[in-house]
Design a protein around this motif. Structure first.
Motif, mmCIF file in Angstrom:
data_model
loop_
_atom_site.group_PDB
_atom_site.id
_atom_site.type_symbol
_atom_site.label_atom_id
_atom_site.label_comp_id
_atom_site.label_asym_id
_atom_site.label_seq_id
_atom_site.Cartn_x
_atom_site.Cartn_y
_atom_site.Cartn_z
ATOM 1 N N PHE A 1 0.811 -1.211 0.000
ATOM 2 C CA PHE A 1 0.000 0.000 0.000
ATOM 3 C C PHE A 1 0.850 1.271 0.000
ATOM 4 O O PHE A 1 0.316 2.365 -0.178
ATOM 5 N N HIS A 2 2.145 1.135 0.209
ATOM 6 C CA HIS A 2 3.003 2.312 0.273
ATOM 7 C C HIS A 2 3.299 2.877 -1.121
ATOM 8 O O HIS A 2 3.698 2.143 -2.034
ATOM 9 N N SER A 3 3.097 4.185 -1.263
ATOM 10 C CA SER A 3 3.509 4.901 -2.464
ATOM 11 C C SER A 3 4.908 5.469 -2.234
ATOM 12 O O SER A 3 5.355 5.619 -1.094
ATOM 13 N N ARG A 4 5.586 5.801 -3.319
ATOM 14 C CA ARG A 4 6.918 6.386 -3.179
ATOM 15 C C ARG A 4 6.837 7.798 -2.630
ATOM 16 O O ARG A 4 7.760 8.267 -1.963
ATOM 17 N N ASP B 1 -10.974 14.950 -1.467
ATOM 18 C CA ASP B 1 -11.187 15.000 -2.918
ATOM 19 C C ASP B 1 -11.119 13.606 -3.528
ATOM 20 O O ASP B 1 -11.831 13.304 -4.493
ATOM 21 N N TYR B 2 -10.276 12.756 -2.972
ATOM 22 C CA TYR B 2 -10.164 11.377 -3.451
ATOM 23 C C TYR B 2 -11.465 10.618 -3.188
ATOM 24 O O TYR B 2 -11.977 9.910 -4.059
ATOM 25 N N LEU B 3 -12.013 10.790 -1.976
ATOM 26 C CA LEU B 3 -13.282 10.136 -1.659
ATOM 27 C C LEU B 3 -14.413 10.687 -2.529
ATOM 28 O O LEU B 3 -15.279 9.928 -2.993
ATOM 29 N N LYS B 4 -14.427 11.991 -2.740
ATOM 30 C CA LYS B 4 -15.459 12.584 -3.598
ATOM 31 C C LYS B 4 -15.356 12.054 -5.028
ATOM 32 O O LYS B 4 -16.381 11.832 -5.687
ATOM 33 N N ARG B 5 -14.150 11.865 -5.501
ATOM 34 C CA ARG B 5 -13.948 11.312 -6.845
ATOM 35 C C ARG B 5 -14.500 9.884 -6.918
ATOM 36 O O ARG B 5 -15.180 9.517 -7.887
ATOM 37 N N ILE B 6 -14.226 9.091 -5.893
ATOM 38 C CA ILE B 6 -14.733 7.720 -5.850
ATOM 39 C C ILE B 6 -16.255 7.712 -5.798
ATOM 40 O O ILE B 6 -16.918 6.939 -6.495
ATOM 41 N N ILE C 1 -8.877 2.865 -2.056
ATOM 42 C CA ILE C 1 -9.401 2.310 -3.312
ATOM 43 C C ILE C 1 -9.467 0.790 -3.248
ATOM 44 O O ILE C 1 -10.396 0.176 -3.784
ATOM 45 N N ALA C 2 -8.529 0.155 -2.551
ATOM 46 C CA ALA C 2 -8.597 -1.300 -2.369
ATOM 47 C C ALA C 2 -9.795 -1.658 -1.509
ATOM 48 O O ALA C 2 -10.517 -2.624 -1.787
ATOM 49 N N VAL D 1 -10.310 5.341 -11.609
ATOM 50 C CA VAL D 1 -10.760 6.335 -10.626
ATOM 51 C C VAL D 1 -9.708 6.515 -9.534
ATOM 52 O O VAL D 1 -9.456 7.632 -9.068
ATOM 53 N N GLY D 2 -9.084 5.423 -9.136
ATOM 54 C CA GLY D 2 -8.086 5.477 -8.071
ATOM 55 C C GLY D 2 -6.726 5.967 -8.505
ATOM 56 O O GLY D 2 -5.859 6.215 -7.652
ATOM 57 N N GLY D 3 -6.507 6.094 -9.810
ATOM 58 C CA GLY D 3 -5.245 6.610 -10.308
ATOM 59 C C GLY D 3 -4.106 5.614 -10.297
ATOM 60 O O GLY D 3 -2.934 5.993 -10.212
ATOM 61 N N ILE D 4 -4.443 4.317 -10.386
ATOM 62 C CA ILE D 4 -3.419 3.282 -10.442
ATOM 63 C C ILE D 4 -3.736 2.346 -11.597
ATOM 64 O O ILE D 4 -4.818 2.409 -12.182
#
Length: 259
Positions: free
Chosen positions: A49-52, A61-66, A106-107, A129-132
């Protein structure tokens, strides 16, 4: 309805607007991330789950996008908090930070929508939507299911408890549950359980992390948000909590390098 600066929230989470739920969850996660971002990142604590680097988009904003593009259900948003509790109990080194929160969300939405809803989106849409990438989401989904031991569900009552505690601990201090007489974010020391047994005042995040499960007085465990020990195996429950690991790390740092 607003009165004397207070904002009244629906008594039941089902009656709240989904945007309200997103704001409540984002408020809590922002405080949790601010707390956990201060913890040094150790190699053994790295996960899928770790991003760089921390994503530029805010959690809200991420939740609103989802919400906008996946038509996620309210229960799927709230159960994300239950999943956080489960994973933190089973994986003591895992912390929800600015590096892990977005991928965790997102997971969680992907898994909960498939497990709880009759209709859900494809992984390609969730990934977009999650950008991955779809490949990355597929890996995260498998990792997520393993981390929660495939325990996808919880009771409606537990989701309601999460909702009530999100309202009563909101950072504004102005939210009230419909029908209550005072701001629900106001609570006494008896509402908190400090697993250290010390009398020091809790930090702002500890007030979020250690809210007692009021409707289950037999609960004595400490969790990231709100514990449901029925979902945690006894051998897992006896492992050191995240707070205990943090305290041990702070103690070692204060003592300095060994001679």
């Amino acid at each position: 309805m607003e009165s004397s600066g207070r904002v009244e929230m629906p008594a039941a989470f089902e009656d709240a607007l989904i945007d309200q739920l997103a704001q409540l969850i984002a408020d809590m996660l922002d405080r949790l991330m601010a707390h956990n971002d201060q913890i040094p990142l150790l190699p053994e604590s790295l996960t899928r789950f770790h991003s760089r680097s921390a994503p530029s988009i805010t959690v809200l904003d991420y939740l609103k996008r989802i919400v906008k593009f996946t038509n996620v259900e309210k229960s799927c948003l709230l159960i994300t908090l239950h999943y956080i509790d489960q994973i933190c109990a089973r994986m003591p080194l895992f912390t929800l930070s600015s590096l892990t929160c977005h991928r965790f969300i997102i997971a969680s939405i992907t898994v909960s929508s498939k497990g709880l809803c009759d209709a859900f989106c494809t992984n390609s849409l969730y990934a977009k939507v999650g950008g991955i990438s779809v490949t990355e989401l597929n890996i995260l989904e498998r990792e997520f299911l393993s981390a929660i031991d495939w325990r996808l569900t919880c009771t409606r009552e537990l989701l309601q408890d999460y909702y009530v505690n999100l309202v009563r601990t909101h950072s504004s201090g102005q939210l009230v549950i419909a029908g209550s007489l005072s701001p629900t974010s106001t609570f006494s020391d008896s509402d908190l359980e400090m697993d250290s047994g010390q009398s020091r005042p809790p930090s702002p995040c500890e007030a979020v992390l250690r809210v007692r499960h009021r409707h289950r007085p037999s609960v004595h465990e400490t969790s990231t948000i709100l514990v449901d020990p029925a979902t945690i195996a006894q051998d897992v429950a006896r492992r050191p909590t995240v707070e205990q690991n943090m305290a041990f790390a702070a103690l070692k740092e204060s003592r300095g390098p060994a001679d």
